[in-house]
Design an enzyme around this catalytic site. Sequence first.
Site, short mmCIF file in Angstrom:
data_model
loop_
_atom_site.label_atom_id
_atom_site.label_comp_id
_atom_site.label_asym_id
_atom_site.label_seq_id
_atom_site.Cartn_x
_atom_site.Cartn_y
_atom_site.Cartn_z
N ASP A 279 0.77 -1.33 -0.01
CA ASP A 279 0.13 0.05 -0.04
C ASP A 279 0.88 1.09 0.10
O ASP A 279 1.81 1.17 0.74
CB ASP A 279 -0.81 0.00 1.21
CG ASP A 279 -1.89 1.17 1.19
OD1 ASP A 279 -2.81 0.92 0.65
OD2 ASP A 279 -1.65 2.11 1.82
N ASN A 287 -2.68 13.05 -3.10
CA ASN A 287 -3.67 13.49 -4.09
C ASN A 287 -4.18 14.69 -3.73
O ASN A 287 -4.13 15.73 -4.44
CB ASN A 287 -4.78 12.40 -4.23
CG ASN A 287 -4.51 11.48 -5.08
OD1 ASN A 287 -3.74 11.48 -6.11
ND2 ASN A 287 -5.16 10.21 -5.18
N ASP A 296 -1.77 9.94 -10.20
CA ASP A 296 -1.86 9.00 -11.03
C ASP A 296 -0.28 8.56 -11.73
O ASP A 296 -0.17 7.41 -11.80
CB ASP A 296 -2.59 9.15 -12.28
CG ASP A 296 -4.07 9.13 -12.27
OD1 ASP A 296 -4.42 8.99 -11.19
OD2 ASP A 296 -4.74 9.85 -13.01
N GLU A 323 -4.70 2.41 -4.42
CA GLU A 323 -3.22 2.48 -4.19
C GLU A 323 -2.49 1.15 -3.79
O GLU A 323 -1.36 1.12 -3.28
CB GLU A 323 -2.71 3.76 -3.39
CG GLU A 323 -2.88 3.37 -1.85
CD GLU A 323 -4.69 3.80 -1.74
OE1 GLU A 323 -4.97 4.18 -0.43
OE2 GLU A 323 -5.44 4.13 -2.43
#
Length: 413
Positions: A279, A287, A296, A323
């Site tokens: 993770d 983000n 991204d 993620e």
Amino acid sequence: MSPGQALIKGLMDPARWTPPRLEFSTDQERRYIQATRASRLTHFMRSGWIALICYNLFVFSDRLMVPDVFDQALQVRLLIFTPVALFMLALGSWGRSWMLRLPDAVTEIFVGFSGVMAALSLVYILALSQSDVALLYRTGLVPILVYGNLVQRFRFRWAVCFTVAVLLVYGVGYFAHAGDHGPYDVFELSQFLFVVAIGGYTLVVNYRIELEDRRRFDRSERAAQARARLEASQQELDALSRRDALTGVPNRRHLDEYLAQQWQATRNQGQAFSVMLLDVDHFKDFNDRYGHPAGDQCLQHVAQALMKAVGPVRGLLARWGGEEFVVVLPHTGASVALQVAENLRATVEALCLRHEVSANGVVTISAGVATAAVDADPASLERLLSMADGALYQAKAAGRNAVRSAAGYNALE
């Protein structure tokens, strides 16, 4: 332009009267010859046996039309031509592998020679005879023309050579009796034109046969190429359907199939099986700070780095969702799996992707590893993944950028 003018122009167009060429490009011509070589040799041999029988049946015509040299005709047919023909047929049958290695032109000449020899034997018999009807017997060259152009079906250019050779043999027979006069001399021209016409007709049919044969081959190749393109497209689509659109690594669909296959294979071999969940740490914060396009790009960089690092150990990296990523390591024990997980953690940290919200200042990952001895219960795989997920939460609780292993190597509870 009036309809009449259009018709005249069309009739005068050279392309309208130019027959299709009996040839392919160099590579396709080679494939065509190679593809038809074996079947043509088989056809030559089978037709040759039938032609030899028919050739010898003409001894009955010899008895009726050239009775004065019937003994010589028997010798030519049965003691000279037949043994040579049998040798050639035996060579084509027993030496098939050798014949197939010869150039195509050699085989055509080899078979065509037998037809020319049959024509010469007929002319030789007629040259010896003083029979009044010997002149008419030269029409016996017609079956030979039919044999070469339609039965054996020489390639068109060789059929032309064969036809010219037979007509030359006819000329030899004519000059052999040039000084003789008989009651049937009036038929000489008609007979010659008849033989020429048969030669021309058989060449036309021979041309059409080869043209259709080449067209069939071309269509089959085009169909094969279309199938190959379709299969390639299907494989490409299948590969795309198994890849995550954003990161390019295998997706959940491919992961599920791979897990099922490798679980079964590892169970049959009685070896260990390891999985790990990865993770990206504080990815929501990433983000929020840098925006989703940057997020991204971050996932893409991380995924490609993980892909390269997992490759050498012969495992599978797939995107689990968001993620999260999963790594499957069949035939891998706990100690090796932990080393791989630590290597993956260090690999991502070494990317030095800026993450100001993270305690390290760069993007990092946490990993949870679980290893088990594979058994026959399919539910065991789900429990193993659940164990890896629990270990991942332990790694996050320990401050992230860490690797933790689930307890119980031989137990799945």
